[in-house]
Scaffold this active site. Structure first.
Site, mmCIF file in Angstrom:
data_model
loop_
_atom_site.group_PDB
_atom_site.id
_atom_site.type_symbol
_atom_site.label_atom_id
_atom_site.label_comp_id
_atom_site.label_asym_id
_atom_site.label_seq_id
_atom_site.Cartn_x
_atom_site.Cartn_y
_atom_site.Cartn_z
ATOM 1 N N ASP A 166 14.586 1.526 30.632
ATOM 2 C CA ASP A 166 13.574 2.709 30.185
ATOM 3 C C ASP A 166 11.727 2.694 30.177
ATOM 4 O OD1 ASP A 166 16.191 2.993 29.226
ATOM 5 O OD2 ASP A 166 15.969 4.011 27.860
ATOM 6 N N GLU A 397 20.294 -7.361 21.407
ATOM 7 C CA GLU A 397 20.696 -6.316 22.506
ATOM 8 C C GLU A 397 19.493 -6.949 23.904
ATOM 9 O OE1 GLU A 397 18.552 -2.766 21.725
ATOM 10 O OE2 GLU A 397 18.052 -1.694 23.410
HETATM 11 C C1 GLC Z 1 18.164 1.096 26.293
HETATM 12 C C2 GLC Z 1 18.199 0.798 27.601
HETATM 13 C C3 GLC Z 1 19.323 1.337 28.632
HETATM 14 C C4 GLC Z 1 20.756 1.061 27.957
HETATM 15 C C5 GLC Z 1 20.612 1.639 26.220
HETATM 16 C C6 GLC Z 1 22.010 1.484 25.471
HETATM 17 O O1 GLC Z 1 18.555 2.483 26.569
HETATM 18 O O2 GLC Z 1 17.041 0.661 28.015
HETATM 19 O O3 GLC Z 1 19.151 0.488 29.665
HETATM 20 O O4 GLC Z 1 21.641 1.767 28.623
HETATM 21 O O5 GLC Z 1 19.383 1.447 25.965
HETATM 22 O O6 GLC Z 1 22.210 0.242 25.188
#
Ligand code: GLC
Length: 431
Positions: A166, A397
């Site tokens: 992102d 994460e």
């Molecule tokens: C964030 C990450 C994306 C992922 C999401 C849910 O937005 O950048 O890649 O899919 O989180 O984990």
């Protein structure tokens, strides 16, 4: 560790699908879902298949697979929620589940192949995958029909959230070029910075641009064709296209098992493979980079997305060698593999989101890629580094990449008890 990983996935299971983590991401995310299904397929195949079927319950008539499915409409703690996306502007978007209007990396072709290879003797799995197969093809057809106006076999994205990476610095320049008409930017309240540490999240300036691009997509029913002409952010992402190529290969291999005709996919694949290196390889950097189609220029930064070409088998031996050497040197300079961005760039930030930390699911694809080209020691390091990080810092994460900083830390970054972290660990420990 393995039991803990399974317990986290169980805890995030919402009867049909798995959320990435509670609070921060309380719905079903597309590529997360694929990685979770890979992990669960190793010990609970029913759950794994249900996960994928749930994802496809949100597929649009035009084939688009949305990046978020809002299975619950009462969960109000997330922004942008289903009402803000308002995907109903597109008449082919299902009313239930509601969804976002953009997509994410096309992981399901390779995910189905992986699962099939482990369970091909089970007739239930055979039938389930056979039924999912045409839906994946329909999704790929969407990408080639709506997102490849130049017929290069390399589709575009118009929002950084589609890339899965992102707020990588690779998007900075393209985003900064956007001139926002603030009178037309709807007012909004972010939720992410109420839940996670703001220093680990995107800045306000970046966020305004994310909302602006969302509004742009919405004004063209999220369908793509006019978006290619109008969007100030128009990128052919090397990682997204590598994943699509890997998934095409999965579909071609599976097709013969089910007696499906794979001619259409083979034609896509031929164009995509031919153009991938031409467009994305940078001799100067010795890696693959993405392409800004708005200004017709490569985005000249080293970053994690470039390594995924190895996973797609789309790199030459020399190109793979250059990438392996790069990773080897990053490792020798005191970093856990794989930092998400160029450690020598002033834009590198080992703490902030996609600007430097290690991301679990990336290690899954990159270790496979290195194995494909015979770099098995390095592939092993990529797996072991993640195991080390998770055992020291927990199932977060994403993770600090600088080894000396990790010594002083007690936890990872972003959301905790994270599903794709757990499922990647399941994979690394069992497979
Ligand atoms: C964030 C990450 C994306 C992922 C999401 C849910 O937005 O950048 O890649 O899919 O989180 O984990």
């Amino acid at each position: 560790m393995l039991e803990q990983a399974k317990a986290i996935i169980e805890q995030n299971w919402r009867g049909g699908f798995t959320i990435p983590t509670s609070r921060l991401y309380p719905f079903q995310w597309m590529w997360d879902s694929g990685f979770v299904a890979l992990g669960t397929s190793l010990y609970d195949i029913e759950k794994s298949l249900t996960e994928i079927q749930s994802m496809f319950s949100g597929q649009w008539e035009n084939g688009m697979l949305p990046h978020i499915l809002f299975h619950s409409e009462t969960e109000k703690t997330y922004f942008p929620n289903f009402d803000f996306w308002n995907s109903q502007v597109n008449s082919g978007a299902p009313n239930k589940p509601k969804s976002s209007g953009i997509t994410q990396p096309a992981v399901f072709g390779f995910v189905l192949e992986e699962i099939f290879n482990k369970h091909h003797d089970d007739p239930k799995v055979f039938e389930a995958i056979k039924a999912l197969y045409p839906k994946v093809v329909k999704y790929h057809r969407f990408l080639y029909n709506y997102r490849d106006p130049w017929n290069e076999g390399l589709f575009f994205i118009y929002h950084p959230w589609e890339s899965g990476r992102d707020n990588s610095p690779i998007w900075d320049e393209s985003l900064n070029r956007i001139e926002i008409d603030f009178d037309r930017l709807p007012s909004y309240t972010r939720r992410d910075i109420q839940i996670a540490d703001a220093s680990e999240r995107p800045t306000k300036d970046q966020y305004d641009r994310y909302v602006y691009l969302m509004e742009l997509g919405k004004s063209y029913d999220y369908e793509g064709k006019e978006i290619a002409e109008q969007s100030p952010f128009l990128i052919q992402d090397c990682m997204m296209n590598a994943i699509l190529i890997r998934s095409n290969e999965g579909l071609i291999n599976l097709g013969s098992q089910f007696g499906y005709d794979t001619e259409e996919i083979e034609a896509w694949q031929k164009t995509s493979r031919t153009n991938f290196s031409k467009k994305f390889w940078s001799d100067d950097l010795g890696t693959f980079v993405s392409y800004d189609a708005r200004i017709n220029k490569q985005i000249l930064h080293k970053e994690i997305g470039g390594y995924v070409a190895l996973f797609a088998n789309v790199a030459s031996k020399e190109q793979a060698k250059s990438i392996a050497e790069e990773l080897e040197s990053i490792k020798n300079r005191g970093y856990f593999l794989c930092p998400s961005f160029d450690i020598d760039s002033p834009l590198f930030d080992s703490k902030r989101y996609w600007r430097g930390p290690v991301w679990p699911q990336m290690n899954w694809m990159i270790s496979k890629g290195l194995d494909n080209y015979g770099y098995s020691d390095l592939a092993k390091t990529v797996k072991e580094d993640l195991i080390t990080l998770v055992s020291k810092l927990g199932f977060y994460e994403y993770f600090e990449s600088n080894k000396s900083d990790v010594e002083h830390l007690e936890s990872g970054y972003g959301g905790g008890n994270f599903s794709w972290t757990a499922s990647t660990i399941v994979h690394f420990l069992t497979d």
